[in-house]
Write a protein that holds these residues in place. Structure first.
Motif, PDB file in Angstrom:
ATOM      1  N   LEU A  18       0.862  -1.168   0.000  1.00  0.00           N
ATOM      2  CA  LEU A  18       0.000   0.000   0.000  1.00  0.00           C
ATOM      3  C   LEU A  18       0.901   1.221   0.000  1.00  0.00           C
ATOM      4  CD1 LEU A  18      -2.781   1.385   0.323  1.00  0.00           C
ATOM      5  CD2 LEU A  18      -2.432   1.224   2.804  1.00  0.00           C
ATOM      6  N   GLU A  19       0.790   2.056  -1.027  1.00  0.00           N
ATOM      7  CA  GLU A  19       1.577   3.286  -1.100  1.00  0.00           C
ATOM      8  C   GLU A  19       0.637   4.473  -1.012  1.00  0.00           C
ATOM      9  OE1 GLU A  19       4.268   3.646  -4.368  1.00  0.00           O
ATOM     10  OE2 GLU A  19       4.876   1.554  -4.232  1.00  0.00           O
ATOM     11  N   MET A  20       1.057   5.495  -0.265  1.00  0.00           N
ATOM     12  CA  MET A  20       0.256   6.706  -0.164  1.00  0.00           C
ATOM     13  C   MET A  20       1.174   7.884   0.137  1.00  0.00           C
ATOM     14  SD  MET A  20      -1.578   6.437   3.587  1.00  0.00           S
ATOM     15  CE  MET A  20      -2.403   4.925   3.245  1.00  0.00           C
ATOM     16  N   ASN A  21       0.762   9.039  -0.303  1.00  0.00           N
ATOM     17  CA  ASN A  21       1.453  10.269   0.058  1.00  0.00           C
ATOM     18  C   ASN A  21       0.767  10.836   1.283  1.00  0.00           C
ATOM     19  OD1 ASN A  21       3.274  10.258  -2.117  1.00  0.00           O
ATOM     20  ND2 ASN A  21       1.710  11.101  -3.453  1.00  0.00           N
ATOM     21  N   TYR A  22       1.554  11.403   2.168  1.00  0.00           N
ATOM     22  CA  TYR A  22       1.013  11.932   3.412  1.00  0.00           C
ATOM     23  C   TYR A  22       1.861  13.120   3.829  1.00  0.00           C
ATOM     24  CZ  TYR A  22      -0.007  12.241   8.402  1.00  0.00           C
ATOM     25  OH  TYR A  22      -0.347  12.684   9.640  1.00  0.00           O
ATOM     26  N   THR A  23       1.230  14.173   4.260  1.00  0.00           N
ATOM     27  CA  THR A  23       1.936  15.333   4.797  1.00  0.00           C
ATOM     28  C   THR A  23       1.467  15.541   6.221  1.00  0.00           C
ATOM     29  OG1 THR A  23       2.029  16.354   2.611  1.00  0.00           O
ATOM     30  CG2 THR A  23       2.387  17.794   4.501  1.00  0.00           C
ATOM     31  N   GLY A  24       2.398  15.490   7.164  1.00  0.00           N
ATOM     32  CA  GLY A  24       2.067  15.690   8.559  1.00  0.00           C
ATOM     33  C   GLY A  24       2.337  17.122   8.960  1.00  0.00           C
ATOM     34  N   HIS A  25       2.212  17.396  10.239  1.00  0.00           N
ATOM     35  CA  HIS A  25       2.501  18.741  10.724  1.00  0.00           C
ATOM     36  C   HIS A  25       3.335  18.664  11.995  1.00  0.00           C
ATOM     37  CE1 HIS A  25      -0.999  17.858  13.251  1.00  0.00           C
ATOM     38  NE2 HIS A  25      -0.522  18.766  14.074  1.00  0.00           N
ATOM     39  N   LEU A  26       4.043  19.706  12.274  1.00  0.00           N
ATOM     40  CA  LEU A  26       4.898  19.819  13.440  1.00  0.00           C
ATOM     41  C   LEU A  26       4.069  20.428  14.572  1.00  0.00           C
ATOM     42  CD1 LEU A  26       7.860  19.369  14.227  1.00  0.00           C
ATOM     43  CD2 LEU A  26       8.328  21.691  13.475  1.00  0.00           C
ATOM     44  N   SER A  27       3.768  19.639  15.590  1.00  0.00           N
ATOM     45  CA  SER A  27       2.917  20.124  16.678  1.00  0.00           C
ATOM     46  C   SER A  27       3.763  20.723  17.797  1.00  0.00           C
ATOM     47  CB  SER A  27       2.057  18.976  17.216  1.00  0.00           C
ATOM     48  OG  SER A  27       2.870  18.048  17.917  1.00  0.00           O
ATOM     49  N   SER A  28       3.128  21.148  18.833  1.00  0.00           N
ATOM     50  CA  SER A  28       3.854  21.701  19.975  1.00  0.00           C
ATOM     51  C   SER A  28       3.425  21.041  21.286  1.00  0.00           C
ATOM     52  CB  SER A  28       3.651  23.213  20.048  1.00  0.00           C
ATOM     53  OG  SER A  28       2.280  23.515  20.142  1.00  0.00           O
ATOM     54  N   ASP A  29       2.753  19.892  21.207  1.00  0.00           N
ATOM     55  CA  ASP A  29       2.224  19.264  22.427  1.00  0.00           C
ATOM     56  C   ASP A  29       2.999  18.032  22.899  1.00  0.00           C
ATOM     57  OD1 ASP A  29       1.454  17.517  20.472  1.00  0.00           O
ATOM     58  OD2 ASP A  29      -0.684  17.621  20.893  1.00  0.00           O
ATOM     59  N   MET A  30       4.265  17.880  22.499  1.00  0.00           N
ATOM     60  CA  MET A  30       5.149  16.788  22.938  1.00  0.00           C
ATOM     61  C   MET A  30       4.576  15.400  22.651  1.00  0.00           C
ATOM     62  SD  MET A  30       6.823  18.352  26.415  1.00  0.00           S
ATOM     63  CE  MET A  30       7.992  17.006  26.534  1.00  0.00           C
ATOM     64  N   ALA A  31       3.938  15.248  21.505  1.00  0.00           N
ATOM     65  CA  ALA A  31       3.431  13.949  21.080  1.00  0.00           C
ATOM     66  C   ALA A  31       3.576  13.852  19.570  1.00  0.00           C
ATOM     67  CB  ALA A  31       1.973  13.791  21.485  1.00  0.00           C
ATOM     68  N   GLY A  32       3.935  12.684  19.084  1.00  0.00           N
ATOM     69  CA  GLY A  32       4.136  12.515  17.646  1.00  0.00           C
ATOM     70  C   GLY A  32       5.386  13.237  17.189  1.00  0.00           C
ATOM     71  N   LEU A  33       5.271  14.061  16.166  1.00  0.00           N
ATOM     72  CA  LEU A  33       6.364  14.894  15.672  1.00  0.00           C
ATOM     73  C   LEU A  33       6.118  16.299  16.205  1.00  0.00           C
ATOM     74  CD1 LEU A  33       8.847  15.302  13.800  1.00  0.00           C
ATOM     75  CD2 LEU A  33       7.229  15.797  11.967  1.00  0.00           C
ATOM     76  N   TYR A  34       7.024  16.788  17.040  1.00  0.00           N
ATOM     77  CA  TYR A  34       6.763  18.081  17.664  1.00  0.00           C
ATOM     78  C   TYR A  34       8.002  18.971  17.703  1.00  0.00           C
ATOM     79  CZ  TYR A  34       8.767  16.096  21.960  1.00  0.00           C
ATOM     80  OH  TYR A  34       9.594  15.518  22.879  1.00  0.00           O
ATOM     81  N   ARG A  35       7.754  20.225  17.962  1.00  0.00           N
ATOM     82  CA  ARG A  35       8.768  21.274  18.017  1.00  0.00           C
ATOM     83  C   ARG A  35       9.344  21.337  19.429  1.00  0.00           C
ATOM     84  NH1 ARG A  35       5.233  24.539  17.077  1.00  0.00           N
ATOM     85  NH2 ARG A  35       5.366  24.557  14.833  1.00  0.00           N
ATOM     86  N   SER A  36      10.678  21.388  19.520  1.00  0.00           N
ATOM     87  CA  SER A  36      11.345  21.554  20.801  1.00  0.00           C
ATOM     88  C   SER A  36      12.431  22.613  20.634  1.00  0.00           C
ATOM     89  CB  SER A  36      11.955  20.224  21.254  1.00  0.00           C
ATOM     90  OG  SER A  36      12.448  20.330  22.571  1.00  0.00           O
ATOM     91  N   HIS A  37      12.997  23.071  21.715  1.00  0.00           N
ATOM     92  CA  HIS A  37      14.009  24.131  21.675  1.00  0.00           C
ATOM     93  C   HIS A  37      15.281  23.679  22.370  1.00  0.00           C
ATOM     94  CE1 HIS A  37      11.086  27.114  20.251  1.00  0.00           C
ATOM     95  NE2 HIS A  37      10.228  26.449  21.008  1.00  0.00           N
ATOM     96  N   TYR A  38      16.392  24.194  21.934  1.00  0.00           N
ATOM     97  CA  TYR A  38      17.678  23.946  22.576  1.00  0.00           C
ATOM     98  C   TYR A  38      18.525  25.210  22.483  1.00  0.00           C
ATOM     99  CZ  TYR A  38      19.705  23.422  17.908  1.00  0.00           C
ATOM    100  OH  TYR A  38      20.125  23.648  16.632  1.00  0.00           O
ATOM    101  N   THR A  39      19.579  25.270  23.280  1.00  0.00           N
ATOM    102  CA  THR A  39      20.481  26.412  23.255  1.00  0.00           C
ATOM    103  C   THR A  39      21.561  26.159  22.219  1.00  0.00           C
ATOM    104  OG1 THR A  39      20.062  26.815  25.594  1.00  0.00           O
ATOM    105  CG2 THR A  39      22.014  27.864  24.640  1.00  0.00           C
ATOM    106  N   GLY A  40      21.643  27.010  21.217  1.00  0.00           N
ATOM    107  CA  GLY A  40      22.612  26.859  20.139  1.00  0.00           C
ATOM    108  C   GLY A  40      24.016  27.270  20.549  1.00  0.00           C
ATOM    109  N   GLN A  41      24.967  27.084  19.641  1.00  0.00           N
ATOM    110  CA  GLN A  41      26.368  27.412  19.926  1.00  0.00           C
ATOM    111  C   GLN A  41      26.557  28.883  20.275  1.00  0.00           C
ATOM    112  OE1 GLN A  41      28.501  26.026  16.487  1.00  0.00           O
ATOM    113  NE2 GLN A  41      28.639  23.942  17.300  1.00  0.00           N
TER     114      GLN A  41
END
Length: 88
Positions: A18-41
């Protein structure tokens, strides 16, 4: 969390692909694929995308069956700008 697939003809028993195209999103609720922050150089706050793939959270990242009796192999492609890196 549920999808129903309809096919023009009945499927035959046995292995299949089964092949399919899918576009997800970057969430901010710490579940699935989500955005996080770190201190850069330079000391500033930087953004990174991270995953949390516990049970139901995997389905937030890509269409899949995350059940022990329905394990399957799959291939995922991640496209990132050349100034970033993807680590698996």
């Amino acid at each position: 969390e549920t999808v129903r697939l309809h096919f023009p003809v009945p499927l035959r028993p046995g292995a299949g692909v089964l092949e399919m195209n899918y576009t997800g999103h970057l969430s901010s609720d710490m579940a699935g694929l989500y955005r996080s922050h770190y201190t850069g150089q330079g000391g500033g706050s930087e953004v990174m995308a991270v995953t949390q793939l516990e049970a139901i959270d995997a389905r937030r990242v890509l269409p899949c069956w995350d059940e022990p009796a329905k394990k399957a192999s799959f291939r995922v492609a991640v496209i990132v700008p050349s100034r970033f890196i993807a680590i698996s």
